[in-house]
Design an enzyme around this catalytic site. Structure first.
Site, mmCIF file in Angstrom:
data_model
loop_
_atom_site.group_PDB
_atom_site.id
_atom_site.type_symbol
_atom_site.label_atom_id
_atom_site.label_comp_id
_atom_site.label_asym_id
_atom_site.label_seq_id
_atom_site.Cartn_x
_atom_site.Cartn_y
_atom_site.Cartn_z
ATOM 1 N N ASP A 87 58.369 70.316 158.219
ATOM 2 C CA ASP A 87 57.347 71.234 157.711
ATOM 3 C C ASP A 87 57.111 70.974 156.232
ATOM 4 O O ASP A 87 58.034 71.097 155.417
ATOM 5 C CB ASP A 87 57.785 72.682 157.928
ATOM 6 C CG ASP A 87 56.637 73.683 157.779
ATOM 7 O OD1 ASP A 87 55.686 73.386 157.040
ATOM 8 O OD2 ASP A 87 56.703 74.762 158.397
ATOM 9 N N ASP B 299 49.167 69.379 155.982
ATOM 10 C CA ASP B 299 50.182 70.166 156.671
ATOM 11 C C ASP B 299 50.687 69.375 157.871
ATOM 12 O O ASP B 299 49.943 69.140 158.826
ATOM 13 C CB ASP B 299 49.557 71.496 157.108
ATOM 14 C CG ASP B 299 50.546 72.454 157.757
ATOM 15 O OD1 ASP B 299 51.692 72.043 158.019
ATOM 16 O OD2 ASP B 299 50.165 73.606 158.010
#
Length: 491
Positions: free
Chosen positions: A164, A375
């Site tokens: 992440d 992302d």
């Protein structure tokens, strides 16, 4: 309509014949010359066998670990008893909730997910983030451990972690961690009491103070002066993890260890987390992330390649995964990295245009001015509504020969290819600031028969660059140089 199996693997494998093609990846408007792809629909079914890595990273500039897609045949965590794969609609709903929370963090509007008055969004216990295995601890032993140095002694516990880039603090679940305070996971729980190099971070220490908003006070049951440092990470969809901030040895590869690696040792969670992973390896721009903790040894850069469902990718620390005398790194199309003023841990880029079937869409540059968040876990790219409408119109004109189907979740431009042997799909390229042109392969344009883009709520909202679009590209975050690079066909 997509089957649930197709949706779970997310990105279908295709055989492509390129029409009007040239090398379409680089800088300038002339780079995007590829107009159409012909896709054989018989190859749209996902592969059930893992094809592995397309190329083995050399690690010439640092070190690397394999990266897999959850629910794909290459993911070690997907092995075991069969279970129904999640649906595409479930995946898209997860993506919407998650990215909206990241967007609120970027604008300073992320509220407390533990607030009992906050409306709840019930999500399934799944995670669509790419994942990788890391070794935690030393002197551990046991059948769940790995032999990192090849001497026959299993000393390091292997933990599968999701990747992440929007979170700073790495964390894993640690014993004691009974259900329901914690969630059931496939990996054995890490027990810090069995690791000879494990230690809690002292409350009030510089490392504890560096947690900032992630800090959660001090433990009250510690015998140490001042107590042990506590952390709290809040996610979207009513999720959170809390526990003790620890240090231990992190093993990235057989030749690479990080001593005194700081991470959260979770003893309680709220909400639903995927049992396929033991926690999260965080790569945000904050001082607590894997990137920051390894910057002195490997440089302030990392890259990853999110693979197609039946392949393996990689996460590389220290720069591009491969580099040779013919300067493979020069293949990267680079764009300036923009840091978010409210949350500098996030990585942003600026889109400047979109090319469909060889023609650049007429979208005013100001439409893209809010920027887009890079992302690793976002699924589909989210565009300003003005840009999305222009893309949708151009795409529908190019696909006029095919009957449309009902929408799939928030994907509103879908087609029924039943009875078609081949489908002609317009080539789509994304043009970024600095002139970088990223050419998308057909699986990055269409997802289960639908255009794989969605609009944001307004033209003033931050967008996202999803991993549907960046799959099989090596995405290089060169924080030291202030750039993001894209290298096509890396995995």
């Amino acid at each position: 309509m997509a089957t649930s199996q197709q949706a779970a693997v997310i990105f279908s494998a295709v055989v492509v014949v390129v029409l009007l093609s040239s090398l379409a990846h680089g800088r300038g408007a002339g780079a995007a010359r590829q107009h159409y792809h012909v896709v054989q629909t018989s190859h749209l079914e996902p592969k059930s066998l893992c094809s592995g890595l397309k190329e083995v990273p050399s690690g010439a500039t640092g070190t690397w670990v394999p990266v897999h897609r959850p629910f794909g045949p290459c993911s070690p965590s997907s092995r075991g008893p069969e279970r129904a794969p999640p649906s595409l609609i479930e995946m898209l709903r997860w993506d919407q909730v998650r990215t909206e929370y990241v967007r609120r963090k970027a604008t300073g509007m992320a509220d407390d997910v533990l607030n009992p008055a906050k409306p709840r969004v019930t999500m399934a216990q799944v995670d669509y983030s790419p994942n990788a295995a890391f070794g935690i601890g030393s002197g551990y032993g046991g059948s769940a451990a790995i032999d990192a140095d090849g001497d026959g002694d299993s000393m390091i516990l292997s933990q599968t972690m999701s990747i992440d880039t929007t979170v700073d603090v790495p964390w894993i679940q640690c014993a004691p961690c009974p259900v329901p305070e914690c969630y059931a996971q496939k990996n054995a729980l890490f027990d810090p009491s069995r690791s000879s190099t494990s230690a809690a971070v002292r409350c009030g220490s510089p490392a504890c103070r560096s947690l900032g908003s992630y800090g959660n006070g001090c433990s009250s049951n510690s015998t140490r002066n001042g107590g042990d440092c506590q952390y709290l990470i809040e996610y979207s969809d009513d999720r959170a993890t809390a526990g003790t901030y620890m240090t231990d040895t992190l093993t990235i590869s057989s030749s690479t260890t990080v001593m005194n690696f700081r991470f959260g040792c979770s003893h309680a969670v709220r909400g639903k987390f995927s049992d396929q992973t033991a926690g999260t390896m965080s790569l945000g721009g904050g001082a607590q992330s894997l990137l920051s903790q390894t910057a002195r040894g490997f440089g302030n850069a990392f890259s990853y390649c999110v693979p197609a469902p039946s392949s393996s990718g990689f996460l590389s620390l220290g720069g591009p995964a491969t580099r040779s005398t013919n300067s493979r790194s020069s293949r990267f199309a680079t764009t300036p990295l923009v840091r978010n003023a409210v949350n500098p841990s996030l990585y942003l880029v600026r889109l400047q245009g979109i090319v469909v079937a060889g023609r650049r869409l007429r979208v005013p540059p100001a439409v893209f001015s809010p920027g887009a968040i890079m992302d690793s876990s976002a699924v589909v790219t989210q565009l300003p509504p003005t840009a999305y409408r222009a893309l949708r119109r151009a795409f529908m004109r190019a696909m006029a020969a095919y009957p449309m189907n009902g929408k799939m979740g928030n994907l509103d431009t879908c087609y029924d290819f039943l009875g078609f042997t081949n489908v002609t799909v317009p080539a789509v390229s994304l043009v970024f600031g600095g002139g970088a042109v990223v050419v998308l392969d057909p699986p990055a344009v269409m997802l289960s028969g639908c255009l794989a883009f969605t609009p944001t709520s307004t033209d003033l909202s931050l967008g996202f660059i999803g991993n549907v679009q960046t799959q099989t590209h090596e995405v290089l975050y060169d924080v030291a140089a202030g750039t993001v690079g894209f290298r096509r066909g890396a995995c």
